[in-house]
Scaffold this active site. Structure first.
Site, PDB file in Angstrom:
ATOM      1  N   GLU A  97     -51.286  25.781 -56.337  1.00  0.00           N
ATOM      2  CA  GLU A  97     -52.375  24.894 -55.898  1.00  0.00           C
ATOM      3  C   GLU A  97     -51.784  23.536 -55.535  1.00  0.00           C
ATOM      4  O   GLU A  97     -50.793  23.100 -56.124  1.00  0.00           O
ATOM      5  CB  GLU A  97     -53.384  24.786 -57.065  1.00  0.00           C
ATOM      6  N   ASP A  98     -52.394  22.874 -54.558  1.00  0.00           N
ATOM      7  CA  ASP A  98     -51.886  21.546 -54.180  1.00  0.00           C
ATOM      8  C   ASP A  98     -52.379  20.466 -55.130  1.00  0.00           C
ATOM      9  O   ASP A  98     -51.628  19.565 -55.496  1.00  0.00           O
ATOM     10  CB  ASP A  98     -52.247  21.201 -52.728  1.00  0.00           C
ATOM     11  N   ASP A 101     -58.473  18.706 -59.309  1.00  0.00           N
ATOM     12  CA  ASP A 101     -59.339  17.530 -59.317  1.00  0.00           C
ATOM     13  C   ASP A 101     -60.381  17.747 -60.430  1.00  0.00           C
ATOM     14  O   ASP A 101     -60.086  17.540 -61.609  1.00  0.00           O
ATOM     15  CB  ASP A 101     -59.945  17.452 -57.913  1.00  0.00           C
ATOM     16  N   PHE A 150     -57.540   8.781 -53.041  1.00  0.00           N
ATOM     17  CA  PHE A 150     -57.681   9.862 -52.068  1.00  0.00           C
ATOM     18  C   PHE A 150     -56.357  10.074 -51.350  1.00  0.00           C
ATOM     19  O   PHE A 150     -55.899   9.209 -50.606  1.00  0.00           O
ATOM     20  CB  PHE A 150     -58.797   9.560 -51.068  1.00  0.00           C
ATOM     21  N   ARG A 163     -52.616  17.143 -42.728  1.00  0.00           N
ATOM     22  CA  ARG A 163     -51.983  18.190 -43.546  1.00  0.00           C
ATOM     23  C   ARG A 163     -50.494  18.320 -43.264  1.00  0.00           C
ATOM     24  O   ARG A 163     -49.723  18.735 -44.116  1.00  0.00           O
ATOM     25  CB  ARG A 163     -52.629  19.563 -43.275  1.00  0.00           C
TER      26      ARG A 163
HETATM   27  C1  PRP Z   1     -59.071  21.208 -52.626  1.00  0.00           C
HETATM   28  C2  PRP Z   1     -57.750  21.556 -53.288  1.00  0.00           C
HETATM   29  C3  PRP Z   1     -58.173  22.456 -54.410  1.00  0.00           C
HETATM   30  C4  PRP Z   1     -59.535  21.941 -54.792  1.00  0.00           C
HETATM   31  C5  PRP Z   1     -59.410  21.122 -56.036  1.00  0.00           C
HETATM   32  O1  PRP Z   1     -59.400  22.206 -51.730  1.00  0.00           O
HETATM   33  O2  PRP Z   1     -56.881  22.208 -52.390  1.00  0.00           O
HETATM   34  O3  PRP Z   1     -58.251  23.805 -54.031  1.00  0.00           O
HETATM   35  O4  PRP Z   1     -60.001  21.140 -53.707  1.00  0.00           O
HETATM   36  O5  PRP Z   1     -60.651  20.592 -56.391  1.00  0.00           O
HETATM   37  P1  PRP Z   1     -61.384  20.883 -57.761  1.00  0.00           P
HETATM   38  O6  PRP Z   1     -60.372  20.810 -58.870  1.00  0.00           O
HETATM   39  O7  PRP Z   1     -62.371  19.746 -57.806  1.00  0.00           O
HETATM   40  O8  PRP Z   1     -62.058  22.208 -57.660  1.00  0.00           O
HETATM   41  P2  PRP Z   1     -60.484  22.035 -50.569  1.00  0.00           P
HETATM   42  O9  PRP Z   1     -61.771  22.663 -50.997  1.00  0.00           O
HETATM   43  O10 PRP Z   1     -60.520  20.606 -50.127  1.00  0.00           O
HETATM   44  O11 PRP Z   1     -59.938  22.983 -49.421  1.00  0.00           O
HETATM   45  P3  PRP Z   1     -58.549  22.915 -48.607  1.00  0.00           P
HETATM   46  O12 PRP Z   1     -57.447  23.269 -49.582  1.00  0.00           O
HETATM   47  O13 PRP Z   1     -58.730  23.959 -47.551  1.00  0.00           O
HETATM   48  O14 PRP Z   1     -58.386  21.517 -48.049  1.00  0.00           O
END
Ligand code: PRP
Length: 177
Positions: A97-98, A101, A150, A163
């Site tokens: 995971e990146d 949050d 952010f 990205r």
């Molecule tokens: C982001 C990130 C995680 C998630 C984390 O994805 O890549 O998957 O949010 O948030 P959380 O801990 O509050 O659940 P996003 O939905 O923005 O999609 P993306 O990776 O396609 O940008």
């Protein structure tokens, strides 16, 4: 007002930390294959580098997850939009995971994948924002703990932009100190 990215973590800092994470994972899991499951889309760049830093034989898979009714924060309505193409039963699984949050995405995904009876199930995230956590998540490998800013770049987007940056940046409004 235009948004300007300011470097927060350089590509070199990221690469160094990803290599360390790869070493640790290789030590912890000497026997492969490890199924590296990246969450689309943000984790694609971290997956590319982390997979090359892991010496244990590994396989790469992708899963799509979406959250509904969410502004900048996850609401809790989560579902799988693109499922795995393979069975993970009896295999070592590392979710890649990146950023963590609120923790809602990973809480949901851990529950989904646990039911498929992997041999082990762990999480590697490049970034962690612990201040934002709504659900506790047990993350085995964390690249950097960061404050509640952010961030974009290295896979992370703002409305699908940024990205492809090699650095991780904080978005500031132009002229802001
Ligand atoms: C982001 C990130 C995680 C998630 C984390 O994805 O890549 O998957 O949010 O948030 P959380 O801990 O509050 O659940 P996003 O939905 O923005 O999609 P993306 O990776 O396609 O940008």
């Amino acid at each position: 007002m235009a948004l300007v990215p300011r470097v927060f973590l350089t590509a070199d800092q990221i690469q160094k930390r990803v290599r360390e994470m790869g070493d640790q994972i290789s030590t912890d899991f000497p026997q492969g294959p490890i199924y590296l499951i990246a969450i689309l889309k943000g984790a694609f760049m971290f997956l590319a580098d982390l997979s090359r830093a892991i010496r244990t034989p590994s396989r790469v898979e992708f899963i799509g997850i979406s959250s509904y009714g969410r502004g900048k924060t996850t609401s809790g309505q989560v579902k799988v939009t693109k499922d795995l193409d393979v069975s993970i039963e009896g295999h070592h699984v590392l979710i890649v995971e990146d950023i963590v949050d609120s923790g809602v995405t990973l809480t949901y995904l851990m529950n989904v994948l646990k039911q498929r009876r992997p041999k082990s199930l762990n999480i590697a995230t490049l970034l962690d924002k612990p201040e934002r956590r709504l659900r506790p998540v047990d993350v085995a490998y964390v690249g950097f703990k960061i404050p509640d800013e952010f961030v974009v770049g290295y896979g992370l987007d703002f409305a699908e932009d940024y990205r492809n940056l090699g650095d991780i940046c904080v978005l500031h409004e132009e002229g802001q100190k």
